[in-house]
Scaffold this motif. Structure first.
Motif, PDB file in Angstrom:
ATOM      1  N   UNK A 286      50.443   9.774 -15.347  1.00 26.83           N
ATOM      2  CA  UNK A 286      51.411   9.442 -14.410  1.00 26.83           C
ATOM      3  C   UNK A 286      52.280   8.913 -14.544  1.00 26.83           C
ATOM      4  N   UNK A 287      53.371   8.583 -13.095  1.00 24.38           N
ATOM      5  CA  UNK A 287      54.515   6.613 -13.508  1.00 24.38           C
ATOM      6  C   UNK A 287      53.425   6.531 -13.015  1.00 24.38           C
ATOM      7  N   UNK A 288      54.078   4.951 -14.033  1.00 26.01           N
ATOM      8  CA  UNK A 288      53.098   3.850 -14.244  1.00 26.01           C
ATOM      9  C   UNK A 288      54.082   3.068 -13.702  1.00 26.01           C
ATOM     10  N   UNK A 289      53.841   2.008 -12.703  1.00 24.64           N
ATOM     11  CA  UNK A 289      54.854   1.155 -12.026  1.00 24.64           C
ATOM     12  C   UNK A 289      54.636  -0.754 -12.878  1.00 24.64           C
ATOM     13  N   UNK A 290      55.688  -1.405 -13.695  1.00 29.36           N
ATOM     14  CA  UNK A 290      55.203  -2.473 -13.889  1.00 29.36           C
ATOM     15  C   UNK A 290      55.818  -3.652 -13.877  1.00 29.36           C
ATOM     16  N   UNK A 291      55.505  -3.971 -13.211  1.00 23.45           N
ATOM     17  CA  UNK A 291      56.470  -5.389 -12.222  1.00 23.45           C
ATOM     18  C   UNK A 291      55.689  -6.567 -12.720  1.00 23.45           C
ATOM     19  N   UNK A 292      56.491  -8.047 -13.433  1.00 27.06           N
ATOM     20  CA  UNK A 292      56.010  -9.158 -12.613  1.00 27.06           C
ATOM     21  C   UNK A 292      57.617  -9.726 -11.312  1.00 27.06           C
ATOM     22  N   UNK A 293      56.774 -10.773 -10.792  1.00 23.24           N
ATOM     23  CA  UNK A 293      57.134 -10.884  -9.912  1.00 23.24           C
ATOM     24  C   UNK A 293      56.950 -12.897  -9.792  1.00 23.24           C
ATOM     25  N   UNK A 294      58.045 -13.297  -9.665  1.00 24.49           N
ATOM     26  CA  UNK A 294      58.402 -14.897  -8.837  1.00 24.49           C
ATOM     27  C   UNK A 294      58.058 -15.086  -7.414  1.00 24.49           C
ATOM     28  N   UNK A 295      57.028 -16.542  -7.580  1.00 24.31           N
ATOM     29  CA  UNK A 295      57.000 -16.897  -5.618  1.00 24.31           C
ATOM     30  C   UNK A 295      56.803 -17.858  -5.271  1.00 24.31           C
ATOM     31  N   UNK A 296      57.680 -18.537  -4.541  1.00 24.47           N
ATOM     32  CA  UNK A 296      57.220 -19.944  -3.827  1.00 24.47           C
ATOM     33  C   UNK A 296      56.442 -20.032  -2.757  1.00 24.47           C
ATOM     34  N   UNK A 297      55.908 -21.651  -3.085  1.00 27.32           N
ATOM     35  CA  UNK A 297      54.743 -21.818  -1.960  1.00 27.32           C
ATOM     36  C   UNK A 297      55.812 -22.565  -0.498  1.00 27.32           C
ATOM     37  N   UNK A 298      55.104 -23.136   0.207  1.00 22.56           N
ATOM     38  CA  UNK A 298      56.009 -24.400   1.573  1.00 22.56           C
ATOM     39  C   UNK A 298      56.739 -24.815   0.498  1.00 22.56           C
ATOM     40  N   UNK A 299      55.879 -26.075  -0.331  1.00 25.39           N
ATOM     41  CA  UNK A 299      56.682 -26.290  -1.302  1.00 25.39           C
ATOM     42  C   UNK A 299      57.739 -26.496  -2.328  1.00 25.39           C
ATOM     43  N   UNK A 300      58.257 -24.542  -2.470  1.00 23.46           N
ATOM     44  CA  UNK A 300      59.410 -25.123  -3.045  1.00 23.46           C
ATOM     45  C   UNK A 300      58.311 -24.389  -4.979  1.00 23.46           C
ATOM     46  N   UNK A 301      57.608 -24.739  -4.976  1.00 17.98           N
ATOM     47  CA  UNK A 301      57.111 -24.684  -6.111  1.00 17.98           C
ATOM     48  C   UNK A 301      57.195 -23.489  -6.627  1.00 17.98           C
ATOM     49  N   UNK A 302      57.356 -22.536  -7.876  1.00 13.82           N
ATOM     50  CA  UNK A 302      57.518 -21.203  -8.096  1.00 13.82           C
ATOM     51  C   UNK A 302      56.116 -20.955  -8.976  1.00 13.82           C
TER      52      UNK A 302
ATOM     53  N   UNK B  49      60.250 -19.674  11.641  1.00  9.42           N
ATOM     54  CA  UNK B  49      61.389 -21.091  11.402  1.00  9.42           C
ATOM     55  C   UNK B  49      61.965 -21.052  10.031  1.00  9.42           C
ATOM     56  N   UNK B  50      62.740 -21.286   9.278  1.00  8.71           N
ATOM     57  CA  UNK B  50      62.753 -21.351   8.099  1.00  8.71           C
ATOM     58  C   UNK B  50      62.700 -23.260   7.529  1.00  8.71           C
ATOM     59  N   UNK B  51      62.134 -23.254   7.074  1.00  7.70           N
ATOM     60  CA  UNK B  51      61.526 -24.521   6.737  1.00  7.70           C
ATOM     61  C   UNK B  51      62.618 -24.690   5.583  1.00  7.70           C
TER      62      UNK B  51
END
Lengths: 153, 153, 153
Positions: free
Chosen positions: C88-104, B63-65
């Motif tokens: 060879x080809x190199x992938x470079x990625x940055x991510x922003x992730x949110x936990x269950x409380x919405x904090x990033x 479920x989405x919270x």
């Protein structure tokens, strides 16, 4: 800063810009926009900064409040655009930055120093965009009704 | 909301959408998708919201919270896509928002009110995308094997 | 992982990649880059991970410090690029992730497991990009002065 044109077709141009240690992002992007006569661009970027100032727009006072992030941070995301205003091309960017503990912070980009790299992918569109002063917020906002072909602008 | 077509070539169309104070983002994007018959788009955006509801997908319960962010925030990033589902075009967006202290928060976008602007760059591709129900998660996920040319969809 | 070519014109190709539960992101993107001979791409993505490792580049030691985020998170943003390096080809990625409380939270992406989906929009440009070792940071950085047409690379 070094740049290369990586795609050009049908009036659209895509550039890669690689900023280097010590480059101030807003200065470099504004100078690039003037040099290449950019008038309707959007961009994304990742990299790292040694020092940054972001801002939060405080609605009650209609003022930007500055927030200094004076440490080495990963640039998780920089998204923005370039449109014409009365002073020439105007760069507008928002950034998400990660500190050493992985926590994310950010805001409207005021200024930032690159260390060691910022990889920007920027696309200039064939139709151009203009900003117009918004009386309520006091901010120059993009007005799509003034979009016009590159040939005429 | 005002919009302009800023690039069109080889079946691909790029629009700028500028949402205004009081616009609800999901409502505006869904209405635009239906009006322009969008079936395979991706977008990025920056701006600011006066109030937003985001969500976190809780895997154990499937479920989405919902998480309410009931204050003026900078929209540091909105990234998303539009694909066809059985009910028509479906907008899927994730946002990163910054509070007055610069801290970043976010999630799957449920609803949000713009103040004063949201600048969206949206590209519709010539080949279209469909969502298909995933039995394990209960979510409609994009199924690339059903991609088809615009002419046939 | 399933993919589809959604746009191809003038030497530019845009793909949608949909990763599935259990897919490790860097492995899948690197394999895709090799299979499709990608040499100058940029991408954005949203979705969710069950487990991720990100990194922060510590300037004094010139080393990446790993940060484990061992829980279900929303992927609010993944932005990155693919360029050629000596391996060879190199992938470079940055991510922003949110936990269950919405904090990033986020950083440079080291590895991550998808659950249930990651929707990637990837564009390969007609001109290619190369990374070159930067002596000061010890990192392979994109060098735009080596950009070359696809035909010659």
């Amino acid at each position: 800063m070094k740049d290369a044109l990586i795609d050009a077709a049908d009036g659209r141009r895509t550039f890669v810009l690689v900023l280097e240690t010590g480059d101030e992002v807003m200065h470099v992007l504004n100078a690039f926009a003037r040099a290449r006569h950019l008038q309707g661009s959007h961009f994304t970027a990742i990299g790292a900064f040694s020092d940054a100032v972001v801002a939060y727009f405080d609605w009650p006072t209609k003022q930007y409040r500055k927030i200094r992030i004076g440490e080495q941070v990963e640039v998780l995301s920089m998204i923005g655009d370039i449109a014409m205003s009365t002073n020439g091309p105007t760069v507008h960017g928002h950034v998400v930055l990660a500190k050493a503990d992985g926590s994310a912070h950010g805001g409207h980009l005021v200024s930032a120093y690159v260390r060691p790299t910022l990889e920007v992918i920027l696309t200039e569109s064939p139709r151009h965009l203009r900003r117009k002063m918004d009386p309520e917020s006091g901010l120059p906002l993009i007005d799509p009704s003034t979009a016009q072909d590159a040939e005429r602008s």
